[in-house]
Write an enzyme that holds these catalytic residues in place. Structure first.
Site, PDB file in Angstrom:
ATOM      1  N   LYS A 277     -17.683   3.320  -2.433  1.00  0.00           N
ATOM      2  CA  LYS A 277     -16.431   3.922  -1.971  1.00  0.00           C
ATOM      3  C   LYS A 277     -16.170   5.195  -2.776  1.00  0.00           C
ATOM      4  O   LYS A 277     -16.365   5.198  -3.994  1.00  0.00           O
ATOM      5  CB  LYS A 277     -15.304   2.909  -2.197  1.00  0.00           C
ATOM      6  CG  LYS A 277     -14.173   2.998  -1.244  1.00  0.00           C
ATOM      7  CD  LYS A 277     -13.339   1.719  -1.270  1.00  0.00           C
ATOM      8  CE  LYS A 277     -12.207   1.827  -0.282  1.00  0.00           C
ATOM      9  NZ  LYS A 277     -11.589   0.543  -0.015  1.00  0.00           N
ATOM     10  N   GLU A 361      -3.815 -13.061   6.066  1.00  0.00           N
ATOM     11  CA  GLU A 361      -2.364 -13.310   6.074  1.00  0.00           C
ATOM     12  C   GLU A 361      -2.046 -14.722   6.555  1.00  0.00           C
ATOM     13  O   GLU A 361      -1.089 -15.344   6.080  1.00  0.00           O
ATOM     14  CB  GLU A 361      -1.654 -12.281   6.959  1.00  0.00           C
ATOM     15  CG  GLU A 361      -1.588 -10.868   6.374  1.00  0.00           C
ATOM     16  CD  GLU A 361      -2.869 -10.056   6.541  1.00  0.00           C
ATOM     17  OE1 GLU A 361      -3.815 -10.552   7.183  1.00  0.00           O
ATOM     18  OE2 GLU A 361      -2.920  -8.924   6.013  1.00  0.00           O
ATOM     19  N   ARG A 389       0.391 -11.317  12.135  1.00  0.00           N
ATOM     20  CA  ARG A 389      -0.787 -12.179  12.066  1.00  0.00           C
ATOM     21  C   ARG A 389      -0.434 -13.632  11.741  1.00  0.00           C
ATOM     22  O   ARG A 389      -1.117 -14.556  12.144  1.00  0.00           O
ATOM     23  CB  ARG A 389      -1.699 -11.669  10.940  1.00  0.00           C
ATOM     24  CG  ARG A 389      -2.643 -10.588  11.327  1.00  0.00           C
ATOM     25  CD  ARG A 389      -3.784 -11.178  12.128  1.00  0.00           C
ATOM     26  NE  ARG A 389      -4.545 -10.141  12.792  1.00  0.00           N
ATOM     27  CZ  ARG A 389      -5.565  -9.509  12.261  1.00  0.00           C
ATOM     28  NH1 ARG A 389      -5.961  -9.816  11.054  1.00  0.00           N
ATOM     29  NH2 ARG A 389      -6.193  -8.576  12.929  1.00  0.00           N
TER      30      ARG A 389
HETATM   31  N1  TPP Z   1      -4.159  -6.697   6.697  1.00  0.00           N
HETATM   32  C1  TPP Z   1      -4.562  -6.480   7.959  1.00  0.00           C
HETATM   33  C2  TPP Z   1      -4.514  -7.593   8.964  1.00  0.00           C
HETATM   34  N2  TPP Z   1      -4.987  -5.284   8.361  1.00  0.00           N
HETATM   35  C3  TPP Z   1      -5.022  -4.265   7.483  1.00  0.00           C
HETATM   36  N3  TPP Z   1      -5.416  -3.073   7.946  1.00  0.00           N
HETATM   37  C4  TPP Z   1      -4.628  -4.454   6.139  1.00  0.00           C
HETATM   38  C5  TPP Z   1      -4.185  -5.694   5.790  1.00  0.00           C
HETATM   39  C6  TPP Z   1      -4.582  -3.295   5.136  1.00  0.00           C
HETATM   40  N4  TPP Z   1      -5.926  -2.803   4.823  1.00  0.00           N
HETATM   41  C7  TPP Z   1      -6.414  -1.686   5.395  1.00  0.00           C
HETATM   42  S1  TPP Z   1      -7.947  -1.340   4.900  1.00  0.00           S
HETATM   43  C8  TPP Z   1      -7.981  -2.659   3.862  1.00  0.00           C
HETATM   44  C9  TPP Z   1      -6.792  -3.381   3.931  1.00  0.00           C
HETATM   45  C10 TPP Z   1      -6.481  -4.589   3.150  1.00  0.00           C
HETATM   46  C11 TPP Z   1      -9.193  -2.917   3.023  1.00  0.00           C
HETATM   47  C12 TPP Z   1     -10.417  -2.894   3.852  1.00  0.00           C
HETATM   48  O1  TPP Z   1     -11.538  -3.148   3.070  1.00  0.00           O
HETATM   49  P1  TPP Z   1     -12.950  -3.020   3.732  1.00  0.00           P
HETATM   50  O2  TPP Z   1     -12.950  -3.662   5.065  1.00  0.00           O
HETATM   51  O3  TPP Z   1     -13.945  -3.512   2.759  1.00  0.00           O
HETATM   52  O4  TPP Z   1     -13.138  -1.473   3.993  1.00  0.00           O
HETATM   53  P2  TPP Z   1     -13.317  -0.307   2.917  1.00  0.00           P
HETATM   54  O5  TPP Z   1     -11.996   0.390   2.862  1.00  0.00           O
HETATM   55  O6  TPP Z   1     -13.692  -0.890   1.609  1.00  0.00           O
HETATM   56  O7  TPP Z   1     -14.365   0.550   3.487  1.00  0.00           O
END
Ligand code: TPP
Length: 629
Positions: A277, A361, A389
């Site tokens: 990242k 969630e 959710r």
């Molecule tokens: N909960 C839900 C249901 N949807 C969301 N978008 C989020 C929380 C907030 N959120 C957006 S991106 C993220 C979170 C928790 C982390 C995503 O991590 P990953 O899938 O590993 O992608 P990366 O950003 O590391 O590439």
């Protein structure tokens, strides 16, 4: 070079030697535009080579590429002809921060709630099969964070069962959600990361014994290193999915080779890519908290973010730490958003009483129910939009059992920049139907601390507290009390609240909307419309004192930062009907629409949630009434 890329066909035309330059130009543009407006920089810097490889191997849009969550689709946008739009990323009328079907035929899905891509891919592949479009491959790109969500596993379970569905699942494993990804799966994936050199061992073992679980089991007993390596692969393969990897996701050619191999299977396959990242921009790579997951505007040279000032989240964060000191039964739960919800301070103070459950969630709420059954008082902090959710879990697992769980909803109301899916405009509607649930909406920081304290004191059922994004509202003191409600203003010239003549309008300001009610009241008074303003503080259940108060006015107006349908305004109208009060009620809130991205203030102004707009609409309503009489 980026300027010459108008679509995936141009990416395919580039020579292998030209690709590093393309990647460099993409990274420059990403850093430039995120520095200006903020945005999901870290995730996108990490998928530059991966996205180039996807577009060189597959044939979008015939082969749909579905991005899980969608925050990492900037590079995809750049390669599908939208580079010029990055001048106004996330700005009103400009490019969305997520995939957008209105923007491009290359975008299939724009829901930015996590863990859905594999289900969309499952459905798309089934549809193509039914239509006889057998050449099409569906590509789903999912992060290790999104892979912690239950929906992803429900989809994997189904995709694996359909052996002939050509779905290529690219797991973009950077080890992080915002913070490091937690849980058993994450540690399996990370063991694979650190043991990449065991890949050879794995290949050797596979050659010798094939995919025979009992032999793997035997091997597990022999050698820890081998176990660490094969466990994730076995986990996927036992589900019936082919597995290619792990691949260095920054090695474009290796990614292409893996994707071509995967495409050749014509069935479900996992391609496990290891990425970093923030890759290529030192301030992001070195940023411990979240590697620039989603910074606001920042200085390009230093990476320093513009100061945000004191926000609602800070007030919650600090008060919860104080409460945690007073009560050792308080525990906190986050769904992969420790810092954004402000729970990091609680985690530092009480490391044994914090649970990061991943992007889960639903599990968060039912696990909270379990904690409450076991004698704890959980505080679950999520963004308002993500509570959707976990509605059934709140309803059945928590409320039905009358369990003392406090749910804290940050980013409630219009959030703006992140577009339709991120506005917290549903909670006050869906929460109305939950029996025994109490909902509080603070209007300022002092009320937030006061109501959080009251909420965690409730022991016979769940409580919810919601507050918006951004700078905390200035303190607005009450001039009196009406039942449990704060009276913020009585008509001019009548500070004691006794009336010389009948007041005209009762404004009910829900939480921070009390402020615009106060602004409207000044304008209304100036036109001779005597206006009272109250803040109910607790909007569910509503205070019975509202009925007699309403009876003394000619019009009641309820103002809230939530979708209008079924929210507090409707609840007030119902309360008055049930009490045989026939004073007309006007409700002001967010129209029940999916709102395009723009700044919060711009949206509030567009939908008429400003003091001036409110005053104008109420003046018109009063005039119409006078005419009718
Ligand atoms: N909960 C839900 C249901 N949807 C969301 N978008 C989020 C929380 C907030 N959120 C957006 S991106 C993220 C979170 C928790 C982390 C995503 O991590 P990953 O899938 O590993 O992608 P990366 O950003 O590391 O590439």
């Amino acid at each position: 070079m980026l300027g010459s890329v108008k679509g995936p066909q141009d990416v395919k035309r580039l020579t292998v030697e030209e690709l590093p330059r393309l990647a460099g130009e993409i990274r420059d543009l990403l850093v430039d535009s995120c520095a200006k407006y903020g945005g999901h920089l870290g995730p996108n810097l990490g998928v530059v080579e991966l996205t180039i490889a996807v577009h060189r191997v597959f044939d979008s849009p015939a082969d749909p590429v579905v991005w899980d969550t969608g925050h990492q689709a900037y590079v995809h946008k750049l390669l599908t002809g939208r580079a010029s739009g990055f001048d106004a990323l996330k700005q009103e009328g400009g490019l969305s921060g997520y995939p957008s079907r209105a923007e491009s035929e290359h975008d299939f899905v724009e829901n930015s709630h996590a863990s859905t891509a594999l289900s969309y891919a499952d459905g798309l592949a089934k549809a193509f099969k039914l239509r006889g479009e057998r050449d099409r491959t569906v590509v789903a790109v999912i992060g290790d964070g999104a892979l912690t969500g239950g929906m992803a596993w429900e989809a994997l379970n189904n995709i694996a069962a359909a052996k002939d569905l050509p779905v290529v699942i690219v797991v973009n494993d950077n080890g992080r959600s915002y913070s490091p990804t937690i849980g058993g799966l994450a540690s399996h994936l990370s063991s694979l990361r650190v043991n990449r050199h065991y890949e050879d061992v794995l290949e050797y073992v596979k050659d010798k014994i094939g995919n025979v679980p009992v032999l793997y089991d035997a091997l597990h007993g022999f050698k820890k290193g081998v176990k660490d390596v094969i466990a994730p692969q076995v986990m996927f393969e036992d589900l019936g999915l082919k597995y290619v990897g792990p691949i260095d996701g920054h090695d474009e050619q290796a990614m292409e080779a893996a994707l071509r191999k995967a495409r050749g299977f014509r069935g479900p396959v996992i391609v496990h890519a290891l990425t970093r990242k923030g890759r290529g921009y030192a301030p992001a790579e070195d940023h411990d908290e979240d590697q620039f997951h989603s910074p606001g505007a920042f200085d390009r040279a230093t990476g320093a973010e513009k100061p945000k000032g004191r926000i609602w989240t800070n007030v919650f964060s600090e008060e919860l730490v104080r409460l945690g000191k007073e009560r050792d039964d308080l525990v906190a739960i986050t769904a992969a958003m420790l810092h954004p919800t402000g729970l990091n301070a609680f985690a530092e103070a009480y490391p044994d009483r914090i649970y990061d459950v991943g992007i889960a969630e639903q599990h968060a709420l039912t696990s909270a129910a379990g904690l409450a059954l076991g004698g704890m008082h959980p505080v679950v902090a999520v963004y308002a939009t993500f509570l959707n959710r976990a509605f059934d879990q709140l309803l059945m697992d928590v409320a039905l059992h009358r369990l003392p769980v406090t749910v804290v909803l940050d980013r409630a109301g219009v959030t703006g920049d992140d577009g339709a899916s991120h506005n917290g405009m549903w909670d006050l509607s869906i929460l109305q139907v939950v029996p025994g649930l109490k909902v509080a909406v603070p209007r300022d920081g002092d009320r937030l601390t006061e109501l959080l304290r009251e909420a965690v004191e409730v022991s016979d059922g769940p409580t919810v507290l919601r507050f918006p994004k951004g700078p905390v509202a200035e303190t607005l003191d009450a001039v009196g009390r009406l039942g449990e409600m704060d009276v913020l203003r009585v008509p001019k010239g009548d500070p004691e609240g006794g009336h010389e003549s009948e007041p005209d309008v009762l404004l009910v300001g829900v939480g921070p909307m009390a402020q615009i009610c106060m602004e409207a009241a000044v304008l209304l008074d100036a036109q001779g419309i005597a206006t009272t303003v109250v803040d109910p503080r607790w909007v569910k259940p509503l205070d019975e004192a509202l009925a007699p108060a309403a009876r003394q006015h000619k019009l009641v107006a309820v103002v809230e930062d939530n979708g209008r349908v079924g929210a507090v305004g409707d609840a007030v109208a119902r309360l008055l009907r049930d009490a045989d009060v026939d004073v007309p009620v006007r409700t002001f809130g967010i129209p029940q629409e999916f709102l395009d991205h723009a700044k919060r203030a711009a949206i509030l102004s567009r939908i008429g949630l400003t003091g001036q707009d409110l005053a104008r609409q109420i003046t018109e309503a009063v005039a119409r009434r006078a005419q009718a009489e």
